[in-house]
Design an enzyme around this catalytic site. Structure first.
Site, mmCIF file in Angstrom:
data_model
loop_
_atom_site.group_PDB
_atom_site.id
_atom_site.type_symbol
_atom_site.label_atom_id
_atom_site.label_comp_id
_atom_site.label_asym_id
_atom_site.label_seq_id
_atom_site.Cartn_x
_atom_site.Cartn_y
_atom_site.Cartn_z
ATOM 1 C CD GLU A 175 53.046 -19.397 -65.858
ATOM 2 O OE1 GLU A 175 51.814 -19.467 -66.080
ATOM 3 O OE2 GLU A 175 53.890 -20.025 -66.520
ATOM 4 C CB SER A 189 55.742 -73.968 -28.240
ATOM 5 O OG SER A 189 55.473 -75.314 -28.534
#
Length: 749
Positions: free
Chosen positions: A170, A444
């Site tokens: 690079e 319930s």
């Protein structure tokens, strides 16, 4: 002429002032944000670490699953961290090691032998290991809005060949230039003129870093000028190694869904499931080669193209003297060696949402997304897997059309930690989280609060108290009449108190609640951990209101914990980016209900599953495995609930429809099946029984509630708070009884 020169001088001065001001602006932008950007890290969310020790409950397939989602590679013989070799119940594991809070678990090779569904032994180099922990699974992260993720490393931790290969590919003159390369720019300009558009940038590593940190990706001359200016300014303020280190951690190397992979360290984990330091030469070259085009050279999507690019980098490394040609050729001969393990990160969205909600109470979203926190949770992948499998299996059995939805919350009885959570039928879907947000009537499931409020008054009530299951009506303040009905539309006359709960009789429960007072019922629900709005109306005794599964899990957690209110928690520890403890979430509890009264309630909830509406659980569970629980059904079967606990796990399950339509299910025919299917496979500890001080047992006639003798008709052994036993006695004095009821069996021989 003079006027023209004067005007040009003024224009030049203005340009210099503007240009100087702009440079000052760029300089300030760099110096004030570069360090912050260098260390901007998302939060990482981890599951609980799997603890291994002799005697631990663990099936071989469960250990294999944990290692699979951790990304351990299956090999014939382990040679390095992150590998496992299995021969039936014997596992040779080369662990990766992990830095836990205040303690380092080293990487090591261990032999783990399992017999049946338990760990038989653990050894390292022939020596026994008492206790060890695997590295925890990263189940997700909390990322910035742009979705970037990275793992920071120091430059000295990066393999030298990777650094040299990066520079060779690079930016060969990185340590000589001032942030930009004249030859690189000239070469790029030539290519751009040839093509008639901007196709090449000629960027140095410094320029690439500036572009990633500060600039947009479009290719224009203005952006290129800014890039060069900022690169020079960056080089003036920071040395080369700092810039290179930032680049190594910042470079973009691919995408995993919405998550952007930045930096070589995270890419090493993502593509090869190994740490940066363990990358071989071929793997290093592949990552370096991807910089040119992370999508174009993605080895998972374009393996041949990625391999070609990797080999170009290897040849370049040999040409530049980074490695020998022989080393490059050997690396070129290797396969890509990609990580093929299944992806688990962000696969548990319902649980991650619970974690995020707890975090938002104390942290800003911005801090969570940038400070690099490590968040250690109680999430158990093995329990979660079984919960998901059970959810899918039961819903597929109940509903082929896909109309039903489900949600479940699983906690550890002894700590209140949420171990697993499913928010819908699509268990990995990050949509509406029904476990946290589906507020529905509880049916319930609220009844135990009514009975517990009564049992806290031992001078008035016991399990053997007679309560009327008879029709009655209540006039409400607005003039309406409330008339509860039993599910079977029948009244059952006088029943014992525990039977009212075991059989979920609405009339008996509502009458008991009215006698106690609605305020007493609401107060009990509050003490059990219900924090939202509870309507103070008679129908609250039968579950009216809006409650999410997580709310009911908080209530039943207090019941399961013997009356200790233990706030549900998902997070154990938070550690900062430097590994220092930031926050701990220790076990918290507060006794809010009488221990003796809760013990009596446990009897009634055991009766639910042994002889009442919940006895269907023993079509899934072994007869000797004790649990306690409660069914719940709302009007027209819109909601099917079951909540219950064993010795180690508490689970609340709901099944219903998003449009609130009828399901045709009761608590027994719907949610109970999901609960029992899961608990039969995930729970390892039967519910033990220990009667606390201040209590004793007595034989009771189950029809009359009177004292009787062992072996008499309808006789059953029941617990009482001392002094609360019935005063009346039946005519039977007792005889030898060859049969024992389920409660008597809890006491052993």
């Amino acid at each position: 002429m003079f006027k023209t020169r004067h005007l040009l001088l003024k224009l030049l001065t203005v340009c210099l002032v503007i240009g100087g001001g702009y440079l000052v602006y760029l300089d300030a932008r760099i110096t004030t944000t570069f360090t912050e950007k260098m260390w901007e890290l998302p939060a990482k969310v981890y599951a609980r670490p799997l603890e291994l020790y002799a005697g631990a409950s663990l099936a071989p397939d469960d250990l294999a699953y944990e290692l699979e989602i951790l990304g351990y590679r299956k090999v014939g013989h382990t040679a390095g961290p992150g590998q496992v070799a299995r021969n039936r119940g014997r596992f040779e594991i080369y662990t990766r090691g992990f830095d836990f809070v205040g303690e380092r678990e080293p990487a090591r090779r261990v032999l783990v032998d399992l017999a049946g569904s338990r760990v038989d032994s653990i050894s390292e180099a022939g020596r026994p290991v008492d206790l060890m922990r695997l590295d925890p699974v990263q189940i997700g992260g909390i990322y910035p809005s742009h979705g970037e993720d990275r793992v920071l490393v120091r430059l000295g931790e990066v393999p030298p060949t990777l650094v040299k290969g990066l520079l060779a590919t690079e930016d060969q003159r990185f340590y000589q230039h001032w942030g930009f390369s004249i030859t690189g720019i000239a070469r790029a300009a030539f290519h751009n003129m040839q093509s008639g558009r901007v196709v090449a940038g000629g960027s140095t590593i410094t320029q690439q870093l500036v572009k990633n940190y500060y600039l947009t990706p479009e290719r224009t001359l203005v952006r290129k000028l800014n890039e060069v200016l900022m690169a020079v300014l960056l080089e003036l303020h920071y040395d080369k190694d700092q810039i290179l280190e930032s680049y190594v951690n910042e470079v973009y190397l691919g995408q995993e869904g919405p998550r952007a992979i930045h930096g070589f360290a995270l890419a090493a984990r993502h593509y090869f499931d190994t740490s940066l330091e363990h990358l071989d030469l071929a793997q290093q070259a592949l990552l370096v080669g991807m910089i040119k085009g992370p999508s174009l050279y993605n080895p998972q999507r374009n393996p041949e193209r990625a391999k070609t690019r990797r080999n170009v980098v290897l040849d370049l490394m040999a040409e530049q003297g980074v490695v020998t040609q022989a080393q490059a050729d050997a690396a070129k001969a290797k396969s890509l060696g990609l990580n093929r393990a299944r992806r688990v990160r962000d696969s548990f969205p319902a649980y991650l949402e619970l974690v995020r909600r707890q975090l938002r109470l104390e942290y800003r979203q911005e801090d969570l997304a940038t400070l690099g926190l490590s968040i250690f949770t109680a999430f158990d992948p093995i329990v979660q897997r079984q919960l998901e499998l059970s959810t899918t299996a039961v819903l597929d059995q109940l509903d082929k059309g896909g109309q039903l939805q489900a949600a479940s919350v699983v906690t550890r009885v002894d700590s209140g930690e949420v171990a697993a959570l499913v928010g819908g039928r699509r268990v990995s879907y990050a949509g509406f989280n029904r476990a946290l947000d589906a507020a529905r009537p509880a049916g319930s499931l609220l009844k135990p609060a009514v009975y517990l409020a009564a049992l806290e008054r031992p001078t008035h009530y016991s399990l053997a108290s007679v309560v009327p299951d008879e029709e009655f009506a209540v006039q409400l303040p607005d003039g309406d009449i409330w008339e509860p009905r039993n599910f079977d539309r029948m009244a059952h006359g006088p029943v014992l108190l525990y039977q009212g709960l075991a059989n979920s009789y609405n009339l008996a429960s509502a009458k008991l609640g009215m006698d106690l007072g609605i305020d007493a019922v609401v107060d009990m629900l509050r003490r059990l951990g219900m924090e939202g709005y509870i309507p103070p109306v008679p129908a609250v005794t039968l579950g009216v209101g809006e409650y999410a599964p997580i709310d009911l899990a908080a209530m039943y957690q207090t019941i399961a914990a013997g009356g200790f209110r233990t706030p549900l928690r998902s997070i154990r520890d938070i550690v900062d980016a430097r590994g220092e403890p930031l926050r701990r979430y220790p076990l918290e509890y507060d006794r809010t209900v009488s221990l003796q009264a809760v013990n009596l309630l446990h009897y009634a909830l055991r009766a639910v599953v042994r002889e009442g509406t919940g006895k269907g659980v023993y079509r899934y569970l072994p007869e000797e495995f004790d649990v306690a629980g409660k069914t719940g059904t709302t009007n027209d079967g819109r909601d099917s609930w079951f909540a219950g606990f064993s010795g180690d796990l508490l689970t609340v399950s709901w099944i219903g429809r998003d449009d609130n339509g009828g399901t045709g299910l009761t608590g027994s025919s719907g949610a109970l099946k999901l609960w029992a299917h899961f608990m039969a496979r995930a729970s390892h500890r039967s519910l033990a029984y220990r009667m606390p001080d201040g209590m004793e047992t007595a034989w009771i006639d189950a029809e009359t509630g009177q004292l009787t003798g062992e072996g008499c008709p309808n006789a059953r052994l029941m617990p009482f708070i001392t002094g609360s036993e019935p005063r009346q006695r039946s005519n039977c004095s007792g005889r030898k009884n060859p049969l024992r009821d389920w409660f008597q069996s809890l006491f052993g021989d």
